[in-house]
Design an enzyme around this catalytic site. Structure first.
Site, PDB file in Angstrom:
ATOM      1  N   ARG A 132      94.478  56.806  64.151  1.00  0.00           N
ATOM      2  CA  ARG A 132      93.857  58.114  63.909  1.00  0.00           C
ATOM      3  C   ARG A 132      93.141  58.067  62.564  1.00  0.00           C
ATOM      4  O   ARG A 132      93.738  57.727  61.555  1.00  0.00           O
ATOM      5  CB  ARG A 132      94.888  59.249  63.892  1.00  0.00           C
ATOM      6  CG  ARG A 132      94.251  60.633  64.107  1.00  0.00           C
ATOM      7  CD  ARG A 132      95.251  61.773  63.926  1.00  0.00           C
ATOM      8  NE  ARG A 132      95.646  61.890  62.556  1.00  0.00           N
ATOM      9  CZ  ARG A 132      96.891  62.127  62.125  1.00  0.00           C
ATOM     10  NH1 ARG A 132      97.879  62.273  62.982  1.00  0.00           N
ATOM     11  NH2 ARG A 132      97.157  62.202  60.850  1.00  0.00           N
ATOM     12  N   GLU A 152      92.094  59.345  55.268  1.00  0.00           N
ATOM     13  CA  GLU A 152      92.845  58.096  55.437  1.00  0.00           C
ATOM     14  C   GLU A 152      92.715  57.607  56.875  1.00  0.00           C
ATOM     15  O   GLU A 152      92.303  58.356  57.764  1.00  0.00           O
ATOM     16  CB  GLU A 152      94.329  58.268  55.080  1.00  0.00           C
ATOM     17  CG  GLU A 152      95.082  59.142  56.049  1.00  0.00           C
ATOM     18  CD  GLU A 152      96.599  58.896  56.049  1.00  0.00           C
ATOM     19  OE1 GLU A 152      97.068  57.824  55.637  1.00  0.00           O
ATOM     20  OE2 GLU A 152      97.322  59.794  56.501  1.00  0.00           O
ATOM     21  N   ASN A 154      95.074  55.926  59.844  1.00  0.00           N
ATOM     22  CA  ASN A 154      96.477  55.680  60.212  1.00  0.00           C
ATOM     23  C   ASN A 154      96.572  54.591  61.271  1.00  0.00           C
ATOM     24  O   ASN A 154      95.909  54.678  62.312  1.00  0.00           O
ATOM     25  CB  ASN A 154      97.085  56.960  60.793  1.00  0.00           C
ATOM     26  CG  ASN A 154      97.077  58.096  59.780  1.00  0.00           C
ATOM     27  OD1 ASN A 154      97.879  58.131  58.860  1.00  0.00           O
ATOM     28  ND2 ASN A 154      96.129  59.025  59.934  1.00  0.00           N
ATOM     29  N   SER A 159     100.530  60.781  64.657  1.00  0.00           N
ATOM     30  CA  SER A 159     101.204  61.786  65.469  1.00  0.00           C
ATOM     31  C   SER A 159     100.288  62.943  65.881  1.00  0.00           C
ATOM     32  O   SER A 159      99.119  62.979  65.522  1.00  0.00           O
ATOM     33  CB  SER A 159     102.420  62.308  64.722  1.00  0.00           C
ATOM     34  OG  SER A 159     102.025  62.766  63.461  1.00  0.00           O
ATOM     35  N   LYS A 335      96.930  52.176  52.069  1.00  0.00           N
ATOM     36  CA  LYS A 335      95.885  52.887  51.321  1.00  0.00           C
ATOM     37  C   LYS A 335      95.103  51.929  50.430  1.00  0.00           C
ATOM     38  O   LYS A 335      93.928  52.129  50.160  1.00  0.00           O
ATOM     39  CB  LYS A 335      96.515  54.027  50.535  1.00  0.00           C
ATOM     40  CG  LYS A 335      97.212  54.992  51.524  1.00  0.00           C
ATOM     41  CD  LYS A 335      97.347  56.359  51.067  1.00  0.00           C
ATOM     42  CE  LYS A 335      97.669  57.354  52.173  1.00  0.00           C
ATOM     43  NZ  LYS A 335      98.817  57.055  53.057  1.00  0.00           N
ATOM     44  N   LYS A 402      97.518  58.123  45.064  1.00  0.00           N
ATOM     45  CA  LYS A 402      98.308  57.826  46.269  1.00  0.00           C
ATOM     46  C   LYS A 402      99.047  56.496  46.170  1.00  0.00           C
ATOM     47  O   LYS A 402      98.449  55.471  45.845  1.00  0.00           O
ATOM     48  CB  LYS A 402      97.390  57.753  47.500  1.00  0.00           C
ATOM     49  CG  LYS A 402      96.606  59.012  47.780  1.00  0.00           C
ATOM     50  CD  LYS A 402      95.854  58.897  49.101  1.00  0.00           C
ATOM     51  CE  LYS A 402      95.018  60.119  49.357  1.00  0.00           C
ATOM     52  NZ  LYS A 402      94.324  60.038  50.666  1.00  0.00           N
ATOM     53  N   GLU A 406     103.273  56.429  53.907  1.00  0.00           N
ATOM     54  CA  GLU A 406     102.756  57.251  55.005  1.00  0.00           C
ATOM     55  C   GLU A 406     103.695  58.418  55.234  1.00  0.00           C
ATOM     56  O   GLU A 406     104.849  58.386  54.845  1.00  0.00           O
ATOM     57  CB  GLU A 406     102.696  56.426  56.302  1.00  0.00           C
ATOM     58  CG  GLU A 406     101.948  55.125  56.211  1.00  0.00           C
ATOM     59  CD  GLU A 406     100.501  55.327  55.870  1.00  0.00           C
ATOM     60  OE1 GLU A 406      99.927  56.344  56.290  1.00  0.00           O
ATOM     61  OE2 GLU A 406      99.939  54.493  55.146  1.00  0.00           O
ATOM     62  N   GLY A 407     103.180  59.437  55.918  1.00  0.00           N
ATOM     63  CA  GLY A 407     104.067  60.486  56.423  1.00  0.00           C
ATOM     64  C   GLY A 407     104.068  61.772  55.622  1.00  0.00           C
ATOM     65  O   GLY A 407     104.792  62.701  55.957  1.00  0.00           O
ATOM     66  N   ARG A 488      93.943  69.872  61.914  1.00  0.00           N
ATOM     67  CA  ARG A 488      95.073  70.441  61.182  1.00  0.00           C
ATOM     68  C   ARG A 488      94.506  71.327  60.088  1.00  0.00           C
ATOM     69  O   ARG A 488      93.525  70.960  59.432  1.00  0.00           O
ATOM     70  CB  ARG A 488      95.901  69.337  60.513  1.00  0.00           C
ATOM     71  CG  ARG A 488      96.898  68.690  61.434  1.00  0.00           C
ATOM     72  CD  ARG A 488      97.636  67.575  60.710  1.00  0.00           C
ATOM     73  NE  ARG A 488      96.694  66.602  60.158  1.00  0.00           N
ATOM     74  CZ  ARG A 488      97.053  65.593  59.388  1.00  0.00           C
ATOM     75  NH1 ARG A 488      98.316  65.418  59.057  1.00  0.00           N
ATOM     76  NH2 ARG A 488      96.156  64.738  58.932  1.00  0.00           N
TER      77      ARG A 488
HETATM   78  P1  ADP Z   1      99.806  60.539  54.180  1.00  0.00           P
HETATM   79  O1  ADP Z   1      99.796  59.107  54.563  1.00  0.00           O
HETATM   80  O2  ADP Z   1     101.006  60.945  53.433  1.00  0.00           O
HETATM   81  O3  ADP Z   1      99.477  61.430  55.349  1.00  0.00           O
HETATM   82  P2  ADP Z   1      97.155  61.283  53.173  1.00  0.00           P
HETATM   83  O4  ADP Z   1      96.239  60.359  52.474  1.00  0.00           O
HETATM   84  O5  ADP Z   1      96.764  61.671  54.549  1.00  0.00           O
HETATM   85  O6  ADP Z   1      98.614  60.673  53.105  1.00  0.00           O
HETATM   86  O7  ADP Z   1      97.323  62.595  52.287  1.00  0.00           O
HETATM   87  C1  ADP Z   1      98.120  63.692  52.689  1.00  0.00           C
HETATM   88  C2  ADP Z   1      97.312  64.976  52.638  1.00  0.00           C
HETATM   89  O8  ADP Z   1      96.785  65.183  51.334  1.00  0.00           O
HETATM   90  C3  ADP Z   1      96.095  64.977  53.543  1.00  0.00           C
HETATM   91  O9  ADP Z   1      96.432  65.370  54.847  1.00  0.00           O
HETATM   92  C4  ADP Z   1      95.177  65.965  52.850  1.00  0.00           C
HETATM   93  O10 ADP Z   1      95.515  67.299  53.172  1.00  0.00           O
HETATM   94  C5  ADP Z   1      95.484  65.741  51.385  1.00  0.00           C
HETATM   95  N1  ADP Z   1      94.514  64.769  50.824  1.00  0.00           N
HETATM   96  C6  ADP Z   1      94.657  63.440  50.745  1.00  0.00           C
HETATM   97  N2  ADP Z   1      93.570  62.848  50.204  1.00  0.00           N
HETATM   98  C7  ADP Z   1      92.693  63.836  49.942  1.00  0.00           C
HETATM   99  C8  ADP Z   1      91.377  63.866  49.367  1.00  0.00           C
HETATM  100  N3  ADP Z   1      90.767  62.761  48.966  1.00  0.00           N
HETATM  101  N4  ADP Z   1      90.774  65.072  49.253  1.00  0.00           N
HETATM  102  C9  ADP Z   1      91.394  66.204  49.645  1.00  0.00           C
HETATM  103  N5  ADP Z   1      92.632  66.236  50.184  1.00  0.00           N
HETATM  104  C10 ADP Z   1      93.289  65.067  50.337  1.00  0.00           C
HETATM  105 MG    MG Z   2      97.745  61.697  56.379  1.00  0.00          MG
END
Ligand code: ADP
Ligand code: MG
Length: 512
Positions: A132, A152, A154, A159, A335, A402, A406-407, A488
């Protein structure tokens, strides 16, 4: 002409109540549900774990730019292929892993499992990805068209494919004009609500792997294993996929196996092919050969409390089952990989993407356009520059930090970054990446969470699913499909967006 209606519509108290009771019941009737959090229903109240509650959901489909939706869907197959190629490039992954090994024990352990299997020799060269790719809309100025920027990618336990199709169905149901739910009904004729077949499409990916495996002379009846956490609150999302696999005219046996029970309920056949055998605890006389292991667990350190959990992962990895994903595919989703792809090495050098997509400048261009600025925090010139940015009390406000996790719930945002980094030894900084915060144009909606409606500004995150089955050795791609979408939505005051982590809600797109 009637004046353009505001969107989402202003609701009277009576309309709100009517919508609320419809969503509550429709959600349970159609499995748009989760097991309740302990904060809502204590273990004492529900000792047998029989209760379910509505998944958090928006009342209306959020407006989403059609160009962005189309852009994201049109590049998914290229993304699938790119990540399949990254998973095949052990040298590339090794260099990345090497950099973070000494400070990230979890990544180090994963790599060890891969090395052990490599030494013994992998028996299964097919690899399955249920991916995803997540995006937010970015619009530099009002005069420029909106574009998508990737949050990101996945590669493990992606999920909400199950609940997502149902959310589209719920919104379609609520927007149906003809039965008088709202005083000024919205019409599906006016609203462009795209079809969302994520459940079916993800199941087709698993089915493709299963069918390929069963053609290669299994020694027992075959099955698919969903490797899961126990307990699991987001269980209906997983069950949807499972039931879809069992529903077809040629149903596939699917079993849920808690990660902690791998070593007690599976064995490896004593043959050169090392088939993974599943012994269902409910039927001691029966043995199944596992064709596909679909991991909805094992993506983070919490699933590996001790060394037997790592033995369990090794048992899966060295077996002949097709893994979704393999360790290498899981690591491709780190990441740090996303950062290496996005950080330009120098303006004169071609994009690192050309290492993978050699003959396809179009694909390289289209994928690169979805990158936002991401920086390493290592000793490279780009890393040293980014370190200054990250600890600057003003400039840090535009960034998110970051780790390789994940998660949800792991990131550090904006002004929390400098004190966080300063609390760590500088030698550990290189296991983090620094990413520019994407700020989508403002959208309004209402979110129903635990029976309460929240009204206000929201931020939407689009995910596009993809399925890919490939051969690690011959590099042949046997199946590569775009597989539906997830929207979402979270309140615009919240940084994190995870639905399961308790921050976001399910939504669907109204294309504009
Ligand atoms: P995880 O692997 O924990 O899901 P993500 O990179 O998806 O990590 O980050 C979790 C959440 O943080 C994302 O769903 C988003 O809402 C927010 N987020 C992450 N990176 C960004 C970004 N560059 N700009 C804005 N929001 C972000
Ligand atoms: Mg995420």
């Amino acid at each position: 002409m009637p004046p353009p209606q505001s969107y989402p519509p202003e609701l009277t108290a009576a309309e709100s109540e009517q919508l609320l009771s419809t969503i509550k019941d429709w959600s349970i009737a159609h499995g748009l549900a989760v097991r309740p959090p302990l904060s809502l229903v204590s273990a004492e109240t529900d000792p047998h774990g029989v209760l379910a509650t509505t998944a958090p959901v928006t009342l209306f489909p959020s407006p989403f730019p059609r160009v962005c939706f189309e852009q994201a869907k049109s590049i998914q197959r290229a993304y699938n292929h790119l990540y399949a190629l990254i998973a095949q490039d052990e040298e590339f992954l090794r260099d990345i892993v090497q950099e973070i090994l000494e400070v990230d024990e979890f990544i180090a352990e994963l790599w060890q499992v891969h090395l052990k299997v490599k030494e013994e020799g992998y028996v299964q060269s097919l690899s399955l990805g249920l991916f995803r790719s997540d995006y937010m809309v970015h619009q530099a100025t009002n005069d420029e068209p909106p574009v998508i920027k990737q949050v990101e990618f996945n590669t493990i336990a992606s999920s909400f494919g199950g609940l997502s199709s149902q959310t589209s169905n719920l919104h379609r149901h609520l927007c149906l004009a003809d039965y008088g739910l709202l005083e000024n009904p919205l019409s599906t004729k006016e609203l462009d609500l795209p079809e969302n077949e994520s459940t079916k499409s993800l199941a087709s990916g698993i089915r493709a792997a299963y069918n390929t495996y069963t053609q290669l002379e299994p020694i027992h009846n075959c099955c698919v294993i969903f490797l899961v956490q126990d307990p699991e609150r987001n269980i209906f999302d997983q069950r949807y996929l499972e039931f879809e696999l069992q529903r077809n005219e040629s149903p596939i046996p699917v079993f849920r196996l808690p990660f902690a029970k791998v070593l007690s309920q599976t064995t490896i056949a004593n043959t050169p092919r090392r088939q993974l055998l599943y012994h269902p605890p409910s039927n001691a006389s029966k043995i199944f050969e596992v064709a596909v292991v679909y991991l909805r667990a094992g993506y983070g350190p919490q699933d590996y409390p001790d060394s037997t959990a790592w033995q369990a992962r090794l048992q899966i990895e060295r077996s002949n089952a097709i893994k979704c994903p393999t360790i290498l595919t899981q690591l491709a989703g780190a990441k740090k990989v996303q950062q290496v792809l996005a950080t330009p090495t120098s303006s004169s050098e071609p994009s690192i993407l050309t290492r993978f997509l050699k003959n396809s400048t179009d694909e390289v261009d289209n994928l690169s356009k979805t990158f936002t600025n991401i920086y390493p925090l290592d000793d490279s010139p780009a890393g040293l520059e980014a370190r200054k940015l990250a600890v600057d009390p003003e400039r840090c406000k535009g960034y998110v930090l970051k780790p390789q996790r994940e998660g949800g719930g792991n990131n550090i945002y904006r002004t929390a970054i400098p004190p966080f980094l300063n609390s760590l030894p500088e030698t550990h900084w290189k296991s983090y990446i620094l990413m520019e915060i994407i700020m989508p144009p403002p959208v309004r909606n209402l979110i129903l969470r635990n029976g309460v409606i929240e009204n206000g500004g929201v931020i939407c995150e689009l995910g596009i699913y993809g399925t890919c089955l490939w051969d690690q050795t011959s590099r042949e791609v046997l199946h590569n499909e775009e597989a539906g979408y997830l929207l979402r939505t979270k309140g615009d005051k919240s940084e994190e967006g995870g639905v399961a982590a308790g921050f976001g809600s399910m939504d669907s797109c109204r294309l504009i």
